[in-house]
Design a protein around this motif. Structure first.
Motif, short mmCIF file in Angstrom:
data_model
loop_
_atom_site.label_atom_id
_atom_site.label_comp_id
_atom_site.label_asym_id
_atom_site.label_seq_id
_atom_site.Cartn_x
_atom_site.Cartn_y
_atom_site.Cartn_z
N PHE A 36 -8.22 -24.57 -12.11
CA PHE A 36 -9.39 -25.09 -11.53
C PHE A 36 -9.09 -26.68 -11.14
O PHE A 36 -9.66 -26.94 -9.86
CB PHE A 36 -10.38 -25.29 -12.71
N PHE A 37 -8.39 -27.20 -11.87
CA PHE A 37 -7.96 -28.79 -11.31
C PHE A 37 -7.16 -28.57 -10.09
O PHE A 37 -7.03 -29.46 -9.25
CB PHE A 37 -7.51 -29.50 -12.54
N TYR A 38 -6.39 -27.67 -9.86
CA TYR A 38 -5.52 -27.28 -8.84
C TYR A 38 -6.40 -27.43 -7.48
O TYR A 38 -5.89 -27.79 -6.35
CB TYR A 38 -4.70 -26.19 -8.74
N ALA A 39 -7.56 -26.66 -7.62
CA ALA A 39 -8.52 -26.49 -6.38
C ALA A 39 -9.46 -27.82 -6.43
O ALA A 39 -9.74 -28.51 -5.36
CB ALA A 39 -9.19 -25.35 -6.56
N ALA A 40 -9.91 -28.24 -7.65
CA ALA A 40 -11.03 -29.21 -7.54
C ALA A 40 -10.46 -30.60 -7.27
O ALA A 40 -11.38 -31.29 -6.52
CB ALA A 40 -11.71 -29.16 -9.08
N ILE A 41 -9.28 -31.02 -7.66
CA ILE A 41 -8.76 -32.40 -7.08
C ILE A 41 -8.49 -32.50 -5.70
O ILE A 41 -9.15 -33.70 -5.11
CB ILE A 41 -7.71 -32.84 -7.96
N PRO A 42 -7.86 -31.73 -5.23
CA PRO A 42 -7.72 -31.79 -3.56
C PRO A 42 -9.09 -31.74 -2.88
O PRO A 42 -9.43 -32.44 -2.06
CB PRO A 42 -7.00 -30.47 -3.47
N ILE A 63 -21.28 -28.88 -9.32
CA ILE A 63 -20.36 -29.99 -9.69
C ILE A 63 -20.05 -31.11 -8.65
O ILE A 63 -19.96 -32.31 -9.18
CB ILE A 63 -18.87 -29.13 -9.95
N PHE A 64 -20.30 -30.86 -7.63
CA PHE A 64 -20.21 -31.90 -6.44
C PHE A 64 -21.28 -32.66 -6.38
O PHE A 64 -21.40 -33.96 -6.03
CB PHE A 64 -19.83 -31.22 -5.08
N LEU A 65 -22.61 -32.31 -6.73
CA LEU A 65 -23.83 -33.23 -6.68
C LEU A 65 -23.90 -34.37 -7.21
O LEU A 65 -24.13 -35.67 -6.47
CB LEU A 65 -24.95 -32.35 -6.77
N PRO A 66 -23.47 -34.61 -8.48
CA PRO A 66 -23.38 -36.01 -9.12
C PRO A 66 -22.41 -36.93 -8.35
O PRO A 66 -22.72 -38.23 -8.10
CB PRO A 66 -23.25 -35.81 -10.35
N LEU A 94 -21.73 -31.11 -15.42
CA LEU A 94 -21.75 -32.51 -15.85
C LEU A 94 -20.44 -33.25 -16.14
O LEU A 94 -20.11 -34.22 -15.72
CB LEU A 94 -22.84 -33.12 -16.18
N THR A 95 -19.87 -32.50 -17.11
CA THR A 95 -18.62 -33.08 -17.80
C THR A 95 -17.63 -33.05 -16.58
O THR A 95 -16.85 -33.84 -16.47
CB THR A 95 -18.28 -32.20 -18.97
N LEU A 96 -17.58 -31.86 -16.02
CA LEU A 96 -16.53 -31.69 -15.19
C LEU A 96 -16.60 -32.64 -13.71
O LEU A 96 -15.69 -33.17 -13.31
CB LEU A 96 -16.57 -30.28 -14.36
N ALA A 120 -17.99 -35.57 -14.27
CA ALA A 120 -17.45 -36.95 -14.87
C ALA A 120 -16.10 -36.92 -14.59
O ALA A 120 -15.39 -38.08 -14.45
CB ALA A 120 -18.00 -37.05 -16.13
N PHE A 121 -15.28 -35.99 -15.07
CA PHE A 121 -13.83 -35.98 -15.07
C PHE A 121 -13.37 -36.25 -13.55
O PHE A 121 -12.31 -36.85 -13.39
CB PHE A 121 -13.14 -34.55 -15.51
N LEU A 122 -13.98 -35.71 -12.63
CA LEU A 122 -13.48 -35.80 -11.13
C LEU A 122 -14.04 -37.00 -10.50
O LEU A 122 -13.45 -37.28 -9.40
CB LEU A 122 -14.09 -34.62 -10.31
N LEU A 123 -14.93 -37.65 -11.11
CA LEU A 123 -15.54 -39.03 -10.35
C LEU A 123 -14.52 -39.87 -10.09
O LEU A 123 -14.69 -40.58 -8.76
CB LEU A 123 -16.75 -39.74 -11.25
N PRO A 124 -13.44 -40.33 -11.14
CA PRO A 124 -12.65 -41.40 -10.48
C PRO A 124 -11.77 -41.13 -9.31
O PRO A 124 -11.63 -41.99 -8.57
CB PRO A 124 -11.76 -41.45 -11.79
N VAL A 125 -11.36 -39.54 -9.15
CA VAL A 125 -10.57 -39.18 -8.03
C VAL A 125 -11.47 -39.46 -6.79
O VAL A 125 -10.86 -39.87 -5.84
CB VAL A 125 -10.28 -37.62 -8.23
#
Length: 254
Positions: free
Chosen positions: A7-13, A49-52, A203-205, A207-212
């Motif tokens: 998931f993170f391999y796709a989500a972070i990029p 996941i992208f909306l927030p 929403l947790t996901l 929050a994890f991705l927001l700094p990126v």
């Protein structure tokens, strides 16, 4: 519980690309975000996941472009955009994940085709005068923008199809675009909650991705000053086409 590492391999990029777009590197990058994430989660979950993350980016962009806006364009387009969001909400439970992938992929392919035609087509060197405001066309394209934005945050192409021919001053165009999509993203919060997509897990996901997202947004603003668009944009549109073809392939069940 967090998803596996794929998931993170796709989500972070995906988030980095959207952040770079919000920083000023253009709509092609933003269009890549949900298609990439939709390769590992259902399209509606990817959009949720992208909306927030987008809402936070919008707040920053609204402040940066607070002095630039074309009010008439917003007045003409916002009613249709809200109608498109309502239509997306009403039909979301009847459209399968495969169908949503097909819609998203098709919209992306059309967007890329339009870019290629405008850039390399027979009329690419012909200077055309700005088009006037057209209420019917504004209503049509803004409705499609609202629908595409609701199902996959892919409302950019229809917006550009109507607004770019107006040939607004670049700062006015950017400020208008920022307001248009910030308002749409805020409106989408209600139906996304109603559909149960903005649950604790998503929403947790976010929050994890927001700094990126924030770091990449700042990086995008910096890169705008350093990179030549003539090299960068063709590459990004090629990437958008590859992502779209993958979605169409998956959505069609090949």
């Amino acid at each position: 519980m967090l998803p596996d590492i794929q998931f993170f391999y796709a989500a972070i990029p995906a988030v980095i690309l959207v952040g770079l777009s919000k920083g000023g590197l253009g709509g092609a990058l933003a269009l890549l975000g949900v298609p990439i994430l939709a390769m590992v989660v259902p399209p509606m979950q990817a959009a949720a996941i992208f909306l927030p993350i987008l809402l936070v980016m919008d707040a920053v962009a609204l402040w940066a472009w607070r002095h630039h806006n074309d009010r008439k364009t917003l007045v003409l387009m916002l009613p249709g955009a809200i109608l498109g969001i309502v239509l997306g909400w009403a039909t979301s439970t009847y459209i399968s994940a495969g169908a949503m992938r097909l819609v998203l992929g098709t919209v992306t392919i059309i967007f890329v085709a339009r870019y290629v035609y405008d850039t390399y087509g027979p009329n690419s060197k012909i200077e055309t005068p700005p088009k006037p405001q057209r209420p019917l066309a504004a209503g049509l394209w803004s409705t499609l923008s609202g629908y595409g934005s609701f199902v996959a945050h892919a409302g950019g192409p229809p917006f550009q199809i109507y607004v770019l021919p107006l040939k607004l001053d670049p700062r006015t165009y950017t400020g208008t675009s920022v307001r248009f999509f910030a308002i749409m993203n805020a409106v989408k919060v209600v139906p996304y909650f109603a559909l149960g997509e903005l649950d604790t897990a998503n929403l947790t996901l976010s929050a994890f991705l927001l700094p990126v997202a924030l770091v990449s947004t700042l990086a995008g603003a910096r890169l705008v000053r350093l990179m030549k668009p003539q090299t960068f944009y063709p590459l990004m549109y090629a990437m958008a086409l590859l992502a779209a073809l993958k979605l169409v392939w998956d959505g069609a069940g090949f």
